[in-house]
Design an enzyme around this catalytic site. Structure first.
Site, PDB file in Angstrom:
ATOM      1  CG  ASN A 271       2.224   0.043   3.426  1.00  0.00           C
ATOM      2  OD1 ASN A 271       1.052   0.369   3.515  1.00  0.00           O
ATOM      3  ND2 ASN A 271       3.096   0.694   2.681  1.00  0.00           N
ATOM      4  N   GLY A 272       1.819  -4.127   5.226  1.00  0.00           N
ATOM      5  CA  GLY A 272       2.332  -5.419   5.650  1.00  0.00           C
ATOM      6  C   GLY A 272       1.259  -6.269   6.297  1.00  0.00           C
TER       7      GLY A 272
ATOM      8  CE  LYS B  93       5.488 -13.741 -17.163  1.00  0.00           C
ATOM      9  NZ  LYS B  93       4.296 -14.351 -17.731  1.00  0.00           N
TER      10      LYS B  93
ATOM     11  CE  LYS C   9      -0.869  -7.679 -13.868  1.00  0.00           C
ATOM     12  NZ  LYS C   9       0.317  -8.534 -14.047  1.00  0.00           N
TER      13      LYS C   9
ATOM     14  CB  CYS D  22      -0.905   0.022   1.225  1.00  0.00           C
ATOM     15  SG  CYS D  22      -1.265  -1.585   1.941  1.00  0.00           S
TER      16      CYS D  22
ATOM     17  CD  GLU E  33       3.185 -12.394 -21.047  1.00  0.00           C
ATOM     18  OE1 GLU E  33       1.995 -12.054 -21.116  1.00  0.00           O
ATOM     19  OE2 GLU E  33       3.669 -12.987 -20.062  1.00  0.00           O
TER      20      GLU E  33
ATOM     21  CD1 TRP F  17      -2.960  -5.629  -2.025  1.00  0.00           C
ATOM     22  CD2 TRP F  17      -3.692  -4.554  -3.824  1.00  0.00           C
ATOM     23  NE1 TRP F  17      -3.117  -6.563  -3.018  1.00  0.00           N
ATOM     24  CE2 TRP F  17      -3.563  -5.931  -4.134  1.00  0.00           C
ATOM     25  CE3 TRP F  17      -4.147  -3.675  -4.814  1.00  0.00           C
ATOM     26  CZ2 TRP F  17      -3.861  -6.440  -5.399  1.00  0.00           C
ATOM     27  CZ3 TRP F  17      -4.440  -4.196  -6.060  1.00  0.00           C
ATOM     28  CH2 TRP F  17      -4.305  -5.550  -6.354  1.00  0.00           C
TER      29      TRP F  17
ATOM     30  NE  ARG G 141       3.264   1.598  -2.791  1.00  0.00           N
ATOM     31  CZ  ARG G 141       4.406   1.111  -2.326  1.00  0.00           C
ATOM     32  NH1 ARG G 141       5.531   1.446  -2.900  1.00  0.00           N
ATOM     33  NH2 ARG G 141       4.421   0.291  -1.308  1.00  0.00           N
TER      34      ARG G 141
ATOM     35  CD  GLU H 284       4.770 -17.924 -16.629  1.00  0.00           C
ATOM     36  OE1 GLU H 284       4.869 -16.701 -16.388  1.00  0.00           O
ATOM     37  OE2 GLU H 284       3.739 -18.434 -17.121  1.00  0.00           O
TER      38      GLU H 284
ATOM     39  CG  HIS I 203       7.045 -38.699 -30.251  1.00  0.00           C
ATOM     40  ND1 HIS I 203       6.737 -39.983 -30.656  1.00  0.00           N
ATOM     41  CD2 HIS I 203       7.713 -38.829 -29.073  1.00  0.00           C
ATOM     42  CE1 HIS I 203       7.173 -40.847 -29.762  1.00  0.00           C
ATOM     43  NE2 HIS I 203       7.772 -40.165 -28.778  1.00  0.00           N
TER      44      HIS I 203
END
Length: 609
Positions: A100-101, A486, A604, A2, A489, A74, A27, A482, A505
């Site tokens: 924060n946390g 990455k 996103k 946050c 994209e 957040w 953020r 993955e 194959h």
């Protein structure tokens, strides 16, 4: 994750607080609030939603005063709401705190405080801190803060105000960033430099365990025992835009470097202190609950789908429950065999992915239990699911997911250990070993990120190739998927991932002289077979970059370049082996001049089918 701001000086606090909070909007947040001391008492204004909602409130009823703190939230504990927004106050309204946390032991503290008569008005962990300082205060603000810090556990950046001592703010941190801006006759506090860069470029960067008393004319920094700490002034030389990215060129590379912290946050409160096992306060499953699960269905899209494939390996091996993994957009159209003995796990960073939400609703309609793994408290998928595990990764700004993926893997590993332990398919000593290795992962990721120059070199050398192939076996194949995503994209290179055993194959037809092949070889039980596959592509004159475990000298004999990751348990290697693949993709995109944070044609959060 946050945004925190604080001000003490000759000017009105509220305008600076709102301005500073606006500089932290990047953020991500779901609510905002400020607290200002007017010379007599502290006034708090806060609201769910965007910052302009709060600004309109403040405009209609101005908060006057030269001391104040603000916060953009957040959500982690408690849904987004006015009541759960920061700042939080105690019963008397004399103490205010922003945070924060995560306060790990907040439930235990809350129960004790309620027993002493404290009345809580929110669902958050942070409000515990406000009531705790009220309980500890005996006329000395500094001493009360120290007593609070002796009792709380977890990660935090905290800023305190006290109505009875309005000549100061007190702040402290553990694992979450906090910066003090140094002015002339005024001083500032912020969770990140962009909030204060318009007012000062001279700062103190607080370290873990440090506490600062901030007045308008001075800043005293000490450790928690009260021993003074000498701080060097850090002069910010970034421009305002770069400051939002913490000095990094792009949000994506910033978020890659945030992964040690994100991984640590995800494990907070879930790993037993003695590493004997895993707890999920949000689940509280019993042996009977696990016995009722005959099958697991995982549904997700894109990067989250790849996390689900890793999860399949982990849960089948550790909990011995069969797992199917579906692309969410296909799930409804194959008439899935789902019933009340199925657990459907829905993975989504945003919690708003439309295909995944539709798959969730289909699973519920068929009678399945549902469990969401998401990063956003109060999101649609979180609300619709029977239960939810939050990854606590903090907001991701870059379109290409990095820290969200690694924290999803952490949750899948924790969940597999939790289920295997309850079911009795995972031996206690193996669970303890896995927990120890999990706890070490943030340090190992940090170690990986300390030397990225070889990866930069590879990316610059091969960044203009139009085809790249990724191969791996077992869990390495899941990571290859993955890594391939990455690269394609954000760099627009045609990249494909293959199970290495499939080369014969058909895939070998694509391997020609000079084509880069990323070969993952971290799984010891298929290591010799993987070396054989590497020899096959080398025989076709491919350029091979091998990903191996530190100490493995054999792989160097068969590849052109080697990237080593720290050794860990085979079930946890995907959390480490994906890091160099993220970096390769990033630096390849930079080499090609691509818009790293906003790749073409992508968004996103995918909220349309």
């Amino acid at each position: 994750m946050c945004g925190i701001v604080g001000y003490i000086g000759p000017d009105q606090a509220a305008p600076f607080l709102l301005e500073g909070m606006s500089k932290l909007e990047y953020r991500g947040y779901d609510s905002a609030g400020i607290a200002v001391f007017d010379g007599t008492e502290i006034h708090v204004d806060k609201s769910v939603g965007r910052l302009n909602v709060l600004a309109k409130k403040v405009d209609s009823h101005p908060l006057k005063g030269q001391l104040g703190i603000g916060h953009t939230r957040w959500a982690t504990h408690g849904r987004p709401s006015d009541a759960n927004s920061h700042p939080h106050t105690d019963c008397t309204g004399k103490f205010v705190v922003v945070h924060n946390g995560i306060i790990e032991n907040y439930l235990h503290l809350k129960e004790k405080l309620i027993a002493k008569g404290h009345k809580f008005t929110s669902e958050t962990d942070t409000e515990v801190v406000a009531h705790l300082i009220e309980e500890c205060y005996q006329g000395d603000f500094e001493a009360a803060v120290k007593k609070v810090l002796e009792q709380i556990e977890g990660s935090y950046a905290l800023v305190f105000m006290c109505q009875d001592e309005p000549d100061k703010l007190i702040c402290t941190k553990q694992d979450n960033p906090l910066v003090i801006g140094l002015g002339e006759g005024e001083n500032f506090i912020a969770s990140d430099i962009p909030a204060i860069i318009s007012r000062t470029r001279k700062t103190y960067i607080l370290n873990d365990g440090e506490m600062a008393i901030v007045t308008k004319d001075s800043v005293w920094v000490m450790n928690r025992q009260g021993v003074p700490v000498t701080k060097k002034v850090f002069e910010v030389n970034w421009d305002a835009e770069a400051a939002e990215r913490g000095g990094y060129e792009h949000f994506m590379i910033k978020e890659i470097y945030e992964q040690p912290k994100a991984v640590r946050e995800t494990m907070t409160g879930r790993l037993a202190k003695d590493d004997s096992g895993v707890t999920f306060d949000e689940l509280k499953w019993t042996k009977e609950d696990i016995a009722g699960i005959k099958k697991i269905a995982v549904v997700a899209c894109g990067t989250a789908y790849h996390a689900g494939i890793v999860g399949k390996y982990l849960m089948e091996n550790l909990a011995r429950i069969p797992v199917e993994v579906d692309v969410a957009s296909e799930f409804r159209y194959r008439s899935p065999i789902i019933d009340d003995q199925t657990l459907t796990i829905i993975i989504s960073q945003s919690g708003e992915t439309l295909d995944t939400l539709a798959a969730l609703k289909e699973a519920k309609k068929l009678g399945s239990r549902t469990l969401a793994i998401t990063n956003v408290v109060g999101s649609s998928i979180a609300r619709e699911s029977d239960q939810v595990i939050y990854t606590w990764a903090g907001p991701e700004i870059a379109v290409a997911s990095t820290k969200a993926y690694t924290t999803q893997l952490i949750v899948m590993a924790l969940l597999a250990i939790y289920m295997g332990s309850l079911k009795g398919t995972l031996e206690q000593e193996k669970a303890r070993e896995l927990c120890r290795e999990l706890r070490n992962l943030p340090n190992q990721i940090h170690e990986l990120l300390e030397d990225v120059e070889p990866i930069k070199t590879f990316a610059q050398q091969y960044g203009f190739k139009e085809d790249v192939f990724f191969i791996g076996r077992s869990l390495d194949y899941a990571v290859a998927l993955e890594g391939s995503l990455k690269l394609k994209e954000i760099s627009y290179i045609h990249a494909e991932a293959y199970a290495a055993g499939e080369l014969k194959h058909g895939t070998l037809a694509l391997i020609i002289e000079g084509v880069p092949v990323i070969a993952l070889a971290t799984q010891k039980d298929v290591y010799e077979k993987m070396l054989s596959n590497i020899k096959e592509v080398k025989a076709r004159d491919a350029v091979v970059i091998g990903i191996g475990l530190k100490g493995d000298e054999q792989i160097e004999k068969y590849v052109d370049h080697t990237i080593y990751i720290p050794a860990t348990d085979k079930f946890l290697t995907p959390i480490l082996s994906v890091i160099p693949l993220q970096l390769l993709a990033y630096y390849a995109a930079v080499t090609r001049g691509c818009d790293v944070d906003k790749p073409r044609n992508l968004a996103k959060s995918v909220t349309v089918e």
